[in-house]
Design an enzyme around this catalytic site. Structure first.
Site, PDB file in Angstrom:
ATOM      1  CD  GLU A   1      -2.867  -1.319   2.141  1.00  0.00           C
ATOM      2  OE1 GLU A   1      -3.404  -0.141   3.398  1.00  0.00           O
ATOM      3  OE2 GLU A   1      -3.496  -2.209   2.662  1.00  0.00           O
TER       4      GLU A   1
ATOM      5  CG  HIS B   1      -6.186   0.401   4.542  1.00  0.00           C
ATOM      6  ND1 HIS B   1      -5.366   0.102   4.788  1.00  0.00           N
ATOM      7  CD2 HIS B   1      -7.267   0.559   5.895  1.00  0.00           C
ATOM      8  CE1 HIS B   1      -5.508  -0.938   5.483  1.00  0.00           C
ATOM      9  NE2 HIS B   1      -6.506  -0.483   6.517  1.00  0.00           N
TER      10      HIS B   1
END
Length: 318
Positions: free
Chosen positions: A266, A285
């Site tokens: 990420e 997310h």
């Protein structure tokens, strides 16, 4: 004397308003993303509390903060904190269990409905002038009557179960810590081994922490056991589900659809095997990312800051 608090995430106006609402007047809050390198160094030297969500707290940051007393996560899980470094310094660490359970559960159901009814795809097609009134009906499904396998029956898993049951699903779950018979009856769910859940589920959603024993828990071998018309939802942690294996299953028609809110790397990289997959929904997310969760997470964080001052036990401490 107030606390010197560093908030490490990007801070919206709403974030700052909630900080002002719950901090004491004498507390000072510094917003890491808005500081220069020199200002960051200066703030670390006087910081007594770190407040984070997904920001990674390394041993280097901990060493640079000699007055640090608390690392508080406004969220669940502590895989982004160097717990060993904190322990060596006797710095207390806490998260906020259950704070985002409803938010994550609601997105989980949203993903299921989006995949089953192809909402994202139909929206794009309609905006492009395509009228696909009949073409995709044979590939759409109701949740009613389906088997929903839930991996993890903690705060999030239970909220998912409640909402899924409202759609008339049959729920099987697996968790390292089985619920009591009374709890299972109240929720209307049944415990089953992982292999059975994989074989029988039409919907599989993942709500477990990332541990060494859960890393790549769902990989090529496990996906091969699933129905070809099953869908997979991961709103837990990226490395629990093998993204490469899921991409392969989707491309080969061995899995009907998938939704990911968390990833092995990420921010998400376009080089990921999931980037060009059919029937996949990818979000950055955001499962726990509602205004409601933001407010409650900051509120609970400052409640723990006050507990530190009073020498009381932390809520959500480790």
């Amino acid at each position: 004397m107030g606390e010197q608090v560093i908030y490490f995430e990007k801070a919206s106006d709403a974030t700052k308003a909630f900080m002002d609402q719950y901090k004491k007047q004498e507390d000072q809050v510094f917003y890491w993303q808005e500081l220069s390198e020199q200002e960051q160094k200066s703030c670390l030297e006087k910081a007594t509390c770190f407040v984070i969500a997904t920001f990674k707290i390394t041993s280097e940051l901990i060493k640079a903060a000699p007055k640090l007393k608390l690392i508080q996560r406004a969220g669940i899980g502590l895989d982004n904190v160097d717990l060993k470094a904190a322990q060596e310094r006797r710095i207390q660490v806490a998260n906020t269990p259950g704070v985002n359970a409803v938010s994550v559960a609601e997105l989980t159901i949203g993903f299921i409905l989006s995949l089953y009814r192809k909402i994202n795809f139909m929206n794009e097609a309609t905006q492009e002038g395509k009228w696909l009134m009949w073409e995709y009906r044979p590939f759409m499904h109701e949740m009613s009557g389906k088997v929903h396998g839930i991996l993890g029956m903690g705060n999030v898993g239970r909220e998912v179960a409640k909402r899924s049951k409202a759609f008339n699903t049959q729920i099987l779950y697996y968790d390292a810590y089985r619920l009591s018979a009374e709890q299972e009856q109240d929720l209307g769910i049944g415990f089953a081994p992982l292999e059975r859940i994989l074989k029988e589920s039409d919907i599989l959603s993942v709500h477990i922490p990332l541990l060494e024993e859960t890393r790549n828990l769902i990989s090529e071998k496990e996906l091969a056991l699933m129905k070809k018309n099953a869908i997979l939802i991961n709103v837990a942690r990226g490395n629990i589900v093998d993204e490469k294996a899921v991409a392969k299953a989707l491309q080969e028609g061995m899995l009907a659809g998938a939704a990911f809110d968390t990833f092995a790397i990420e921010p998400f990289e376009l080089s990921s095997p999931l980037a060009d997959c059919p029937n996949v929904i990818l979000t950055p997310h955001i499962a726990g990312g509602t205004l409601d969760v933001l407010k409650e997470g900051i509120k609970r964080s400052f409640e723990n800051i006050r507990r530190i001052e009073k020498g009381e036990s932390l809520v959500g401490g480790v």
